[in-house]
Design an enzyme around this catalytic site. Structure first.
Site, PDB file in Angstrom:
ATOM      1  N   ASP A  34       0.863  -1.191   0.000  1.00 54.46           N
ATOM      2  CA  ASP A  34       0.000   0.000   0.000  1.00 54.46           C
ATOM      3  C   ASP A  34       0.889   1.226   0.000  1.00 54.46           C
ATOM      4  O   ASP A  34       2.096   1.108   0.065  1.00 54.46           O
ATOM      5  CB  ASP A  34      -0.822   0.061   1.293  1.00 54.46           C
ATOM      6  CG  ASP A  34      -1.808  -1.063   1.387  1.00 54.46           C
ATOM      7  OD1 ASP A  34      -2.166  -1.619   0.360  1.00 54.46           O
ATOM      8  OD2 ASP A  34      -2.221  -1.359   2.531  1.00 54.46           O
ATOM      9  N   LYS A  56      -3.907   2.288  -1.046  1.00 53.44           N
ATOM     10  CA  LYS A  56      -5.115   2.836  -0.418  1.00 53.44           C
ATOM     11  C   LYS A  56      -4.690   4.151   0.181  1.00 53.44           C
ATOM     12  O   LYS A  56      -3.591   4.258   0.702  1.00 53.44           O
ATOM     13  CB  LYS A  56      -5.587   1.953   0.737  1.00 53.44           C
ATOM     14  CG  LYS A  56      -5.926   0.560   0.365  1.00 53.44           C
ATOM     15  CD  LYS A  56      -6.287  -0.189   1.631  1.00 53.44           C
ATOM     16  CE  LYS A  56      -6.673  -1.609   1.324  1.00 53.44           C
ATOM     17  NZ  LYS A  56      -7.112  -2.315   2.516  1.00 53.44           N
ATOM     18  N   MET A 170      -7.405   7.645  10.399  1.00 52.46           N
ATOM     19  CA  MET A 170      -8.135   7.973   9.164  1.00 52.46           C
ATOM     20  C   MET A 170      -9.183   9.059   9.408  1.00 52.46           C
ATOM     21  O   MET A 170     -10.232   9.059   8.772  1.00 52.46           O
ATOM     22  CB  MET A 170      -8.860   6.717   8.603  1.00 52.46           C
ATOM     23  CG  MET A 170      -7.941   5.549   8.355  1.00 52.46           C
ATOM     24  SD  MET A 170      -8.838   4.072   7.825  1.00 52.46           S
ATOM     25  CE  MET A 170      -9.592   3.553   9.355  1.00 52.46           C
TER      26      MET A 170
HETATM   27  N1  SAH Z   1      -2.578  -0.561   9.995  1.00 52.26           N
HETATM   28  C1  SAH Z   1      -2.191   0.806  10.263  1.00 52.26           C
HETATM   29  C2  SAH Z   1      -3.354   1.772  10.192  1.00 52.26           C
HETATM   30  C3  SAH Z   1      -4.047   1.811   8.837  1.00 52.26           C
HETATM   31  S1  SAH Z   1      -5.248   3.084   8.731  1.00 52.26           S
HETATM   32  C4  SAH Z   1      -1.486   0.876  11.627  1.00 52.26           C
HETATM   33  O1  SAH Z   1      -1.526  -0.074  12.408  1.00 52.26           O
HETATM   34  O2  SAH Z   1      -0.851   1.906  11.894  1.00 52.26           O
HETATM   35  C5  SAH Z   1      -4.276   4.437   8.141  1.00 52.26           C
HETATM   36  C6  SAH Z   1      -4.250   5.528   9.181  1.00 52.26           C
HETATM   37  O3  SAH Z   1      -3.198   5.279  10.117  1.00 52.26           O
HETATM   38  C7  SAH Z   1      -3.955   6.909   8.635  1.00 52.26           C
HETATM   39  O4  SAH Z   1      -5.126   7.519   8.123  1.00 52.26           O
HETATM   40  C8  SAH Z   1      -3.458   7.613   9.889  1.00 52.26           C
HETATM   41  O5  SAH Z   1      -4.531   7.972  10.719  1.00 52.26           O
HETATM   42  C9  SAH Z   1      -2.698   6.512  10.590  1.00 52.26           C
HETATM   43  N2  SAH Z   1      -1.236   6.574  10.333  1.00 52.26           N
HETATM   44  C10 SAH Z   1      -0.478   5.626   9.761  1.00 52.26           C
HETATM   45  N3  SAH Z   1       0.822   5.988   9.743  1.00 52.26           N
HETATM   46  C11 SAH Z   1       0.884   7.213  10.332  1.00 52.26           C
HETATM   47  C12 SAH Z   1       1.943   8.126  10.636  1.00 52.26           C
HETATM   48  N4  SAH Z   1       3.209   7.848  10.328  1.00 52.26           N
HETATM   49  N5  SAH Z   1       1.632   9.285  11.257  1.00 52.26           N
HETATM   50  C13 SAH Z   1       0.354   9.580  11.581  1.00 52.26           C
HETATM   51  N6  SAH Z   1      -0.683   8.756  11.331  1.00 52.26           N
HETATM   52  C14 SAH Z   1      -0.435   7.583  10.722  1.00 52.26           C
END
Ligand code: SAH
Length: 246
Positions: A34, A56, A170
């Site tokens: 992704d 995504k 998100m």
């Molecule tokens: N599986 C992922 C989350 C997927 S949903 C996990 O465990 O982290 C994607 C969301 O994760 C984004 O919209 C944001 O809210 C958050 N996110 C992922 N990486 C990020 C980062 N480096 N800084 C801030 N938010 C992050």
């Protein structure tokens, strides 16, 4: 026999990759990924490894999930070591469960490699512990993708009255609706709130505010970003470490 690894890539800082994820990435014949917090991870792959982007963005899927499931399956018929790489942890809003179930139904071997989720590590890099003795005894990780004003919302908004920490993933585009909803259910309008963008990376940005002013303060913030609501946000005053490193 082929094997699919549903693998967490961690939140961004490349060193937050697990050793197991690192091993399968170096062994992979194909990496299906992704939009990752850190694309440098792909440089670890062996020569000749194929890369396939099924991106995504913020929960809006460029490819429908069933197509992604089918793509992973088809590649499992073609290659031996298939790495399905996802930001953070594959089971935290990563739809890893659906991909695993599809592979199971089709008789494909797979393993789950958990990753460091952004939900906890991004606040940590912003100096915000998600729990803290005397301040927050639990935390919730909630999707911010669903509008809080949706009629049949599955999110138990009424349960958010306590001082437990709430982390919305998100949710940046719904920040106004989320903060308004939290005030509506009874949180004080000056309740602490943070928005953290590109956490754990060199481009990390942290905005601290209240449920009333956070929308305006975070107006320039870019994705990926998450929202932390709770009194633990104020601990950043003492615990901010990432920006203060020498
Ligand atoms: N599986 C992922 C989350 C997927 S949903 C996990 O465990 O982290 C994607 C969301 O994760 C984004 O919209 C944001 O809210 C958050 N996110 C992922 N990486 C990020 C980062 N480096 N800084 C801030 N938010 C992050």
């Amino acid at each position: 026999m082929s094997r699919v690894y549903l693998t967490g890539a961690g939140p961004g800082d490349i060193e937050l990759l697990t050793m197991k994820a690192h091993r399968v990435i170096t062994e992979a014949d194909i990496i299906i990924y992704d939009r990752l917090a850190n694309p440098e991870i792909l440089d670890m792959a062996k020569d000749g490894c194929e890369f396939l982007y099924v991106g995504k963005e913020d929960g809006r899927h460029t490819l429908p999930q069933d197509e992604i499931n089918e793509i992973i399956y088809q590649n499992a018929l073609k290659y031996k070591v298939i790495v399905r790489l996802k930001g953070g942890d594959p089971f935290v809003f990563g739809r890893g469960g659906e991909e695993g179930a599809y592979l199971h139904q089709h008789g494909i071997n797979y393993e789950i490699i958990p990753g460091i989720t952004s939900a906890i590590s991004v606040p940590a890099y912003a100096g915000i512990p998600v729990t803290h003795r005397g301040i927050a005894v639990s935390f919730r990780v909630v999707t911010g993708h669903e509008s809080p004003h949706k009629k049949e919302s599955q999110i138990p908004w009424k349960n958010f009255k306590t001082d437990d920490t709430i982390i919305f993933l998100m949710g940046l585009h719904n920040l106004h609706k989320i903060s308004t909803k939290l005030i509506e259910i009874g949180k004080p309008s000056d309740y602490p709130c943070a928005v953290i963008s590109k956490g754990t990376t060199k481009e990390q940005k942290v905005v601290i505010g209240t449920l009333t002013d956070i929308v305006q303060k975070a107006s320039d913030i870019q994705t990926p970003a998450l929202i932390v609501v709770g009194k633990v946000v104020l601990l950043r005053d003492q615990l901010q470490w990432f920006e203060n490193r020498l």
